[in-house]
Design an enzyme around this catalytic site. Structure first.
Site, PDB file in Angstrom:
ATOM      1  N   HIS A   2       0.861  -1.186   0.000  1.00  0.00           N
ATOM      2  CA  HIS A   2       0.000   0.000   0.000  1.00  0.00           C
ATOM      3  C   HIS A   2       0.891   1.227   0.000  1.00  0.00           C
ATOM      4  O   HIS A   2       1.738   1.408   0.876  1.00  0.00           O
ATOM      5  CB  HIS A   2      -0.915   0.021   1.232  1.00  0.00           C
ATOM      6  CG  HIS A   2      -1.874   1.179   1.221  1.00  0.00           C
ATOM      7  ND1 HIS A   2      -3.136   1.096   0.675  1.00  0.00           N
ATOM      8  CD2 HIS A   2      -1.737   2.453   1.662  1.00  0.00           C
ATOM      9  CE1 HIS A   2      -3.743   2.267   0.786  1.00  0.00           C
ATOM     10  NE2 HIS A   2      -2.916   3.111   1.385  1.00  0.00           N
ATOM     11  N   CYS A   3       0.709   2.080  -1.005  1.00  0.00           N
ATOM     12  CA  CYS A   3       1.557   3.266  -1.151  1.00  0.00           C
ATOM     13  C   CYS A   3       0.769   4.511  -0.768  1.00  0.00           C
ATOM     14  O   CYS A   3      -0.212   4.863  -1.452  1.00  0.00           O
ATOM     15  CB  CYS A   3       2.051   3.390  -2.594  1.00  0.00           C
ATOM     16  SG  CYS A   3       3.076   4.857  -2.872  1.00  0.00           S
ATOM     17  N   PRO A   4       1.159   5.209   0.301  1.00  0.00           N
ATOM     18  CA  PRO A   4       0.431   6.428   0.684  1.00  0.00           C
ATOM     19  C   PRO A   4       0.576   7.552  -0.330  1.00  0.00           C
ATOM     20  O   PRO A   4      -0.286   8.426  -0.424  1.00  0.00           O
ATOM     21  CB  PRO A   4       1.056   6.803   2.028  1.00  0.00           C
ATOM     22  CG  PRO A   4       2.412   6.172   2.021  1.00  0.00           C
ATOM     23  CD  PRO A   4       2.264   4.912   1.236  1.00  0.00           C
TER      24      PRO A   4
END
Length: 314
Positions: free
Chosen positions: A156-158
């Site tokens: 998961h990439c913010p």
């Protein structure tokens, strides 16, 4: 009874009688086709806004500090076109990576009716996520931010406020590549601009005062260097992940256990929209999944509406 190699990466395994389907709420009525995917996460939204701000800041410095005041019009036009094109492609890729469903499994589909519709045979098993109450395809993992199981989830990439998964990995790869390119381009232009200003009067090489010009260029140089290193590393890891057909999560969970890998070129075609081995990437529009005895089925072969896996074990 032995699991086939592709099952070593499963998070949770449950036999049909232990799925407890009565605890699953039936999934809501699916929204209209084309509904925009967007994760309502405060940290992710803030990071996405910061990403756009940094690109627009670089755009401001490149145009109004370096290119427009320059007397070399050919140099300004060529570099302005190249930089703006790369910036546009980077932001467009960022939007697609952020607003594309990464491969979410239908939520709450582990109901009694759905499991009965699979017509499981003796010895067959299905995998259920206890957090989102879904039948999990092979190589799917649950994301605590998206609150969904994601097919071929890498991480998961913010910065894109989304998971990087089966459907949007290509946009994330393009985003990191374009950011690395504009960072390198900006650093080169900053270097030339400093040399030009050292040779001439600082008051003539920019429309801003010399102290302001130096501060803006130093900040751009720091931003470009930082993002060049970061996105180059991310781009390299993503390309390696695609070529080896192994996501970041699978690489972390690997414990010297074999897993069947597809060929490098086949994996690249699957990620960037090609067709491999005669199968459509997002799969059959049929109903329940069926398979030959003793062989697992890949969840990537099925459409999002039919995302479930019947794995067989002996």
């Amino acid at each position: 009874m032995m699991l086939i190699p592709t099952h070593h990466f499963r998070d949770i395994e449950r036999k049909p009688e232990y799925l407890q389907p009565e605890k699953c709420v039936p999934p809501p009525y699916p929204g209209p086709v084309g509904t925009m995917w967007f994760i309502r996460d405060g940290c992710g939204i803030a990071c996405a806004i910061v990403t756009w701000f940094l690109v627009l800041y670089a755009e401001f410095v490149v145009l109004f500090v370096m290119l427009i005041p320059s007397r070399d019009y050919v140099y300004s036009i060529i570099n302005g076109i190249v930089f703006n094109l790369l910036a546009f492609l980077a932001l467009a890729s960022h939007c697609r990576a952020m607003l594309t469903d990464p491969g979410a499994v239908p939520k709450g589909n582990a109901t009694k009716e759905f499991i009965e519709s699979l017509q499981l045979k003796p010895g067959q098993v299905v995998y259920k996520c206890p957090k989102c109450c879904s039948i999990k395809p092979d190589r799917a993992h649950h994301c605590s931010v998206c609150k969904r199981c994601i097919r071929k989830m890498d991480h998961h990439c913010p910065w894109v406020n989304n998971c990087v998964g089966e459907n949007n990995q290509k946009y994330f790869v393009l985003f990191t590549m374009y950011i690395a390119l504009i960072s390198l381009h900006a650093l080169i232009m900053v270097g030339f601009h400093f040399l030009h200003c050292f040779e001439e009067d600082w008051t003539k090489c920019s429309s801003f005062s010399p102290p302001t010009t130096v501060i803006l260029l130093i900040l751009l140089c720091f931003e470009g260097l930082l993002f060049l290193i970061f996105t180059s590393v991310m781009f390299g890891t993503q390309v390696h992940s695609i070529c080896t057909d192994e996501t970041g999560i699978e690489r972390l969970k690997r414990k010297n256990q074999p897993r069947t890998h597809t060929g490098s070129w086949q994996s690249v075609k699957e990620t960037f929209g090609g067709v491999a081995d005669g199968h459509r990437l997002h799969g059959d529009n049929g109903g329940a999944v069926r398979g030959d005895e003793g062989r697992g089925l890949s969840g990537g072969q099925f459409s999002q509406d039919d995302a479930h896996l019947v794995s067989l074990k002996r």
